[in-house]
Design a protein around this motif. Structure first.
Motif, PDB file in Angstrom:
ATOM      1  N   UNK A  84      26.485  43.569  48.678  1.00 37.18           N
ATOM      2  CA  UNK A  84      27.619  42.685  48.963  1.00 37.18           C
ATOM      3  C   UNK A  84      27.905  41.788  47.765  1.00 37.18           C
ATOM      4  N   UNK A  85      26.866  41.249  47.190  1.00 34.01           N
ATOM      5  CA  UNK A  85      27.033  40.388  46.016  1.00 34.01           C
ATOM      6  C   UNK A  85      27.646  41.173  44.861  1.00 34.01           C
ATOM      7  N   UNK A  86      27.133  42.380  44.650  1.00 34.05           N
ATOM      8  CA  UNK A  86      27.669  43.221  43.567  1.00 34.05           C
ATOM      9  C   UNK A  86      29.126  43.590  43.844  1.00 34.05           C
ATOM     10  N   UNK A  87      29.444  43.935  45.077  1.00 34.50           N
ATOM     11  CA  UNK A  87      30.816  44.294  45.453  1.00 34.50           C
ATOM     12  C   UNK A  87      31.753  43.101  45.252  1.00 34.50           C
ATOM     13  N   UNK A  88      31.296  41.916  45.659  1.00 35.22           N
ATOM     14  CA  UNK A  88      32.119  40.724  45.470  1.00 35.22           C
ATOM     15  C   UNK A  88      32.343  40.432  43.987  1.00 35.22           C
ATOM     16  N   UNK A  89      31.313  40.599  43.167  1.00 39.16           N
ATOM     17  CA  UNK A  89      31.446  40.372  41.724  1.00 39.16           C
ATOM     18  C   UNK A  89      32.429  41.362  41.107  1.00 39.16           C
ATOM     19  N   UNK A  90      32.321  42.628  41.505  1.00 41.42           N
ATOM     20  CA  UNK A  90      33.244  43.659  40.990  1.00 41.42           C
ATOM     21  C   UNK A  90      34.667  43.362  41.449  1.00 41.42           C
ATOM     22  N   UNK A  91      34.825  42.967  42.712  1.00 43.46           N
ATOM     23  CA  UNK A  91      36.155  42.632  43.232  1.00 43.46           C
ATOM     24  C   UNK A  91      36.741  41.444  42.468  1.00 43.46           C
ATOM     25  N   UNK A 109      40.105  41.469  40.294  1.00 39.93           N
ATOM     26  CA  UNK A 109      41.172  40.494  40.527  1.00 39.93           C
ATOM     27  C   UNK A 109      41.520  39.741  39.240  1.00 39.93           C
ATOM     28  N   UNK A 110      40.506  39.329  38.490  1.00 35.70           N
ATOM     29  CA  UNK A 110      40.720  38.602  37.240  1.00 35.70           C
ATOM     30  C   UNK A 110      41.460  39.474  36.237  1.00 35.70           C
ATOM     31  N   UNK A 111      41.029  40.719  36.080  1.00 38.20           N
ATOM     32  CA  UNK A 111      41.711  41.637  35.165  1.00 38.20           C
ATOM     33  C   UNK A 111      43.150  41.881  35.609  1.00 38.20           C
ATOM     34  N   UNK A 112      43.352  42.053  36.897  1.00 39.57           N
ATOM     35  CA  UNK A 112      44.705  42.273  37.422  1.00 39.57           C
ATOM     36  C   UNK A 112      45.588  41.060  37.121  1.00 39.57           C
ATOM     37  N   UNK A 113      45.066  39.874  37.372  1.00 38.17           N
ATOM     38  CA  UNK A 113      45.838  38.653  37.119  1.00 38.17           C
ATOM     39  C   UNK A 113      46.182  38.521  35.638  1.00 38.17           C
TER      40      UNK A 113
END
Length: 181
Positions: free
Chosen positions: A27-34, A38-42
């Protein structure tokens, strides 16, 4: 000695703890990747919006007016007939001044690769306007006064430079508004 149910319960608890720990790690890894996505998309969206905004502004404030003035003066030059002082004094002079002023005043919208072309156009228009002032403003022009033309005397119209601005106008128009239908 432990009973089977105690061993099974201990194994189940152990497996549950391991599964919980693995779940938390995933979950932590998934949240970090998400978050990274999001940061790259922004960042990409901000860059896209900035470039799109520049294209719209370059079209509206520089390239579209430049396109219209270049076409206007080109048509006037083709229609020029000896003695047509109105055509020369109004359309060509106004158009040449407008083009030069657009390039100077909206220089911040000119892509770096077109700056040498802008310089050539500005220089040509400066020379043409100087010659126009010398021929037209210094004397009372009449039908016998020759057309103001600086090509053979020193600085011909930089056709390739004007063409590159026209090409950029068409390219950005398609990128912003889509292909002509």
């Amino acid at each position: 000695m432990k009973t089977f149910s105690e061993v099974l319960l201990a194994a189940l608890i152990s497996d549950a703890v391991v599964a919980l720990l693995l779940g938390l790690l995933l979950k932590s890894r998934t949240e970090r990747i998400a978050h990274e996505i999001r940061t790259q998309y922004e960042q990409l969206a901000t860059t896209f919006r900035s470039r799109f905004s520049w294209k719209e502004k370059a079209l509206a404030e520089l390239l579209a007016p430049l396109h219209m003035q270049l076409n206007r003066t080109e048509r006037a030059f083709r229609r020029y007939a000896a003695g047509n002082l109105y055509l020369e004094a109004r359309i060509l002079k106004e158009g040449n001044e407008a083009i030069r002023n657009l390039l100077i005043e909206k220089g911040y919208l000119i892509p770096l690769e077109l700056l040498p072309d802008a310089d050539r156009l500005i220089e040509h228009y400066d020379i043409w306007l100087e010659e126009f002032a010398r021929v037209r403003d210094a004397a009372q022009p009449d039908l016998a006064t020759p057309f103001v033309f600086v090509g053979p005397q020193g600085y011909p119209f930089p056709r390739a430079a004007a063409d590159r601005f026209q090409q950029l106008y068409q390219q950005l128009w398609r990128e912003v508004y889509g292909p002509a239908s």
